[in-house]
Scaffold this active site. Structure first.
Site, PDB file in Angstrom:
ATOM      1  N   ASP A 154      30.526   4.364 -55.495  1.00  0.00           N
ATOM      2  CA  ASP A 154      31.065   5.720 -55.515  1.00  0.00           C
ATOM      3  C   ASP A 154      30.200   6.614 -56.419  1.00  0.00           C
ATOM      4  OD1 ASP A 154      33.098   7.937 -55.614  1.00  0.00           O
ATOM      5  OD2 ASP A 154      34.360   6.429 -54.678  1.00  0.00           O
ATOM      6  N   HIS A 227      35.266  11.679 -58.575  1.00  0.00           N
ATOM      7  CA  HIS A 227      35.713  10.899 -57.419  1.00  0.00           C
ATOM      8  C   HIS A 227      35.720   9.396 -57.707  1.00  0.00           C
ATOM      9  CE1 HIS A 227      35.405   9.246 -53.265  1.00  0.00           C
ATOM     10  NE2 HIS A 227      36.031  10.342 -52.891  1.00  0.00           N
ATOM     11  N   SER A 565      39.732   8.704 -49.046  1.00  0.00           N
ATOM     12  CA  SER A 565      39.105   8.142 -50.256  1.00  0.00           C
ATOM     13  C   SER A 565      40.143   7.534 -51.187  1.00  0.00           C
ATOM     14  CB  SER A 565      38.360   9.231 -51.025  1.00  0.00           C
ATOM     15  OG  SER A 565      37.081   9.444 -50.524  1.00  0.00           O
TER      16      SER A 565
END
Length: 792
Positions: A154, A227, A565
């Site tokens: 990620d 994220h 996600s």
């Protein structure tokens, strides 16, 4: 992939130009990154190692390229990454002519162009039935996954987050071979007994974009985006109390596997996530010894032998590692699902029983429902503010309707609530545009394609999101009120209601969640299942505002995000718990347990709704259903698979042996694949038949499946058939008699359907049902899907 409020990941636009002959030659010789698959055994003995062979090959093609400046003229290496675990080969920056020359050299199997990918809680563990106080159950049985390692590919990680503390954790698993790679603002001592590994991969990113701007991102595993920190804590965050975002979603935060170890592999940067870096991360994660890989990144669907994620994931599967990936946020349209390789568990998104209502009160007394996570000074409840539609006020109606930067006139906007349309720029960025222009609030309206699905954002001014029909109603109200004969100008306010629990019905398929059918292999149902992915609270970096906008100086330990996600790491963490509870299970058995115990009924006992329409969802929306962790721990039967089964699948997909070798790292023998029958005979937990009608009145096929007993010895399973409407389904035999645990038995499913009359050319009809095996204790459910297509 997240429905993400920040603009850190830029969009790549591909443009086609008419070129003069000279500019065509120049463009053809521009360099881009390619991934090169080699025959590992073909290295000439003159080279001491594979790296020397790769460099020599690159020098030879550079010398042969006339007029193309060689980047290695100063002695610098042209190899971006070398791969030797999940993939045999390397990546390099090549011109088009060099790529052609390299592919013709001995020992080179294929040269494939790089893709650029993009990024796709407090209550979700409780919603899924995982509670820390349970005396029995999945968390108890697996000791919270403390001997398992989840690798998260990620944007990196913020290690100081309390979600990654290592209190009461023992030493790292003995098998662990990874390391904590030091970098900018990230000393090697940053890792601990929770975060036991961290690496970063930027060579591919910099090969395309030049040296990174280290004032805006870290050359290290540290997360400057948010994220990666968010997804890692969903998968394996520790228990943290109290946790909230700007006062919303107050409670205890926890990941799915709170004691599982984490390893962060940073591959995503300001310009995206590059295939060469992603493949390097897979290579490192498998070599390091992870048990699960979680990937909330995706891109365009291409054949598996051209897909770096599919290639890396196959290598991980062959090493016994479970790989879960986000389905994408392209919903609610069909054929939008990504990460569709059958050895990857593809996860869509659903809602939970919690939301954040923020209502619009219009001057005519109407109350319009909406959602928001806004924690600043609220608008006055007893006052109505002037309301305008941005698309009616700007010089460029299109730009102003979307509230793009610089499109709003402060003289018109000041002191007003502005209605903006969704699209182009981020939802939170629209609020910043309104705020800069002097607006006091924003209403963000979905477009027709977005439907009625709502995402709550941490806005920088009082703002709420409303559905497409509500947006139409508000625009109509503004238009009618602005007529010359109207006595009342358009007015409104926004009322924030905080956090609401026990919302029904739940779950609902999130509007943005990507849908099937599978664009690469329609005979394999994708997504596989769904998990919570809307308005999920999880850890957040200390240097990034909750809206993700650079001007947002607010700071919070946790943030609320939405997207597949967020759904993907739920399944990653659950897979770690299942692996801990059942060490002998491979990745296919774990995926089977999650799929065959999933459910498609909501809290009302009816089929889950589709958030975008309010109608019932379908198997193309949710796959096998919504994940049910407690039942997955004891599924009774599993559909298992080996690498050889997937090779037969690829053979029956009409892939060449060269194509297959790109994926599997070894030569494929397709001579025995016909024994497996057609492509649909892959031993998958779902069964999908695709028929081309071609004027036939009756169409039929069969599926061969085998199930392994992981429940009780001496158990007898009987089948219950729920056939798709108008489809005849027969299962042989109707009883499976198991004498021991681990025993594997086969069954045959015959499907027959009559052609649909009047089906227009290019259109299709999807019918779904299921077959259910039960021994009175376990229920093993498999979707049966029939698609009838009228060819063009």
């Amino acid at each position: 992939m997240a429905i993400f409020p920040i603009t850190a990941i830029s969009t790549i636009f591909l443009c086609t130009f008419f070129l003069t002959p000279s500019s065509s030659i120049e463009a053809a010789e521009q360099r881009k990154t390619f991934i090169i698959r080699v025959n590992h055994e073909a290295k000439p003995s003159v080279f001491p190692n594979h790296s020397n062979w790769y460099e020599s090959s690159l020098r030879s093609i550079s010398a042969a390229s006339v007029g193309v400046p060689s980047p290695d003229s100063a002695g610098a290496s042209r190899v971006i990454h070398s791969y030797d675990t999940v993939f045999h080969g390397f990546s390099a920056s090549l011109s088009a002519s060099e790529a052609v020359k390299l592919e013709s050299m001995p020992g080179i199997i294929a040269v494939i162009p790089e893709q650029v990918r993009q990024l796709h809680t407090t209550r979700s563990p409780e919603f899924l039935g995982l509670k820390t106080g349970d005396s029995a159950g999945l968390l108890k049985e697996s000791d919270f996954g403390s001997d398992l390692v989840i690798g998260v590919i990620d944007t990196g990680i913020w290690p100081e987050s309390e979600s990654f503390n290592d209190r009461d954790l023992g030493p790292a698993p003995a098998k662990w071979k990874g390391e904590c790679v030091a970098g900018a603002n990230f000393p090697a001592s940053t890792c601990n007994l929770k975060l036991i590994g961290a690496r970063y991969f930027c060579n591919g990113y910099e090969a395309t974009n030049g040296k990174m701007n280290e004032t805006t991102e870290f050359r290290s595993p540290r997360d400057s985006d948010g994220h990666g920190t968010h997804t890692a804590s969903i998968a394996a965050g520790r228990y943290v109390f109290p946790a909230s975002t700007l006062g919303y979603a107050r409670g205890m935060a926890a990941g799915m596997a709170p004691k599982a170890r984490l390893a962060a592999y940073k591959v995503c940067w300001n310009a995206g996530c590059y295939d060469s870096d992603i493949l390097a991360a897979f290579d490192a994660a498998v070599a390091d010894g992870v048990d699960v890989i979680s990937l909330s990144v995706g891109g365009v669907v291409v054949p598996y032998y051209l897909d770096a994620i599919a290639i890396g994931a196959f290598g991980a599967f062959a090493a016994g590692i479970f790989v879960s990936a986000s389905a994408g946020n392209g919903g609610p349209g069909g054929l939008t699902v990504t990460n569709v390789a059958p050895w990857v568990t593809t996860v869509g998104a659903g809602t939970m029983d919690r939301d954040f209502p923020a209502e619009v009160k219009l001057g005519n007394g109407r109350i319009i429902p909406g959602v928001s996570v806004y924690g600043g000074p609220a608008l006055a409840h007893d006052k109505l503010y002037p309301l305008i539609y941005a698309g009616s006020e700007g010089s460029d109606g299109y730009s102003s309707s979307l509230c793009l930067d610089g499109s709003l006139d402060p003289n018109v906007v000041k002191g007003k609530i502005v209605l903006c349309d969704r699209g182009i720029n981020s939802r939170a960025a629209k609020g910043e545009v309104v705020k800069k222009a002097g607006g006091v609030g924003m209403i963000l309206a979905n477009g027709v394609f977005d439907g009625e699905g709502l995402v709550a954002d941490c806005h920088v001014l009082p703002a709420t999101a409303v559905g497409a029909s509500a947006g139409d109603e508000i625009r109509k109200y503004i238009q009618l009120s602005q007529k010359s004969n109207s006595k009342s100008p358009p007015l409104a306010t926004i009322i924030f209601r905080g956090t609401r629990l026990n919302v029904a019905p739940a779950p609902v398929v999130a509007s943005f969640s990507a849908r099937g059918p599978n664009p690469e292999t329609p005979e394999i149902l994708k997504p596989d299942l769904i998990a919570p992915g809307l308005n999920i609270l999880a850890a957040w970096p200390h240097n990034v505002g909750p809206s993700g906008i650079p001007s947002d100086k607010r700071r919070t330990e946790f943030n609320i995000l939405s997207g597949t996600s967020m759904a993907c790491p739920h399944v990653s963490g659950l897979a770690a718990l299942l692996k801990a509870a059942h060490p002998a299970w491979g990745p296919a058995a774990i995926r089977s347990a999650l799929m065959t115990t999933a459910y498609n009924l909501d809290s009302r006992g009816e089929t889950m709704l589709d958030e975008s329409t309010g109608n019932s969802s379908t198997v193309m929306d949710y796959g096998a259903g919504h994940v049910h962790p407690q039942k997955a721990m004891n599924p009774g039967l599993v559909y298992d698979l080996s690498s050889y089964d997937y090779i037969d699948f690829l053979c029956n997909s009409n892939y060449t042996t060269k194509n297959i070798e790109m994926i599997t790292r070894k030569g494929a023998d397709c001579s025995g694949a016909k024994r497996a029958g057609h492509i649909g005979n892959l031993n998958y937990p779902s069964m999908t038949a695709v028929f081309q009608q071609y004027g036939k009145s009756k169409l039929s096929t069969h599926f061969i499946r085998s199930v392994t007993n992981v429940g009780d010895s001496h158990s007898i399973y009987t089948v219950r058939i729920r056939p798709p409407h108008g489809v005849a389904v027969v299962v042989e035999p109707e009883r499976l008699v198991f004498r021991r645990v681990g025993q594997r038995l086969n069954f045959l499913v015959r499907v027959q359907v009559e052609a649909v009359k009047g089906l227009s050319q290019g259109s299709s009809v999807v019918k779904s049902g299921s077959i259910v095996w039960s021994d009175g204790k376990h229920i093993v459910n498999s979707p049966v899907v029939v698609t009838l297509q009228q060819p063009l």
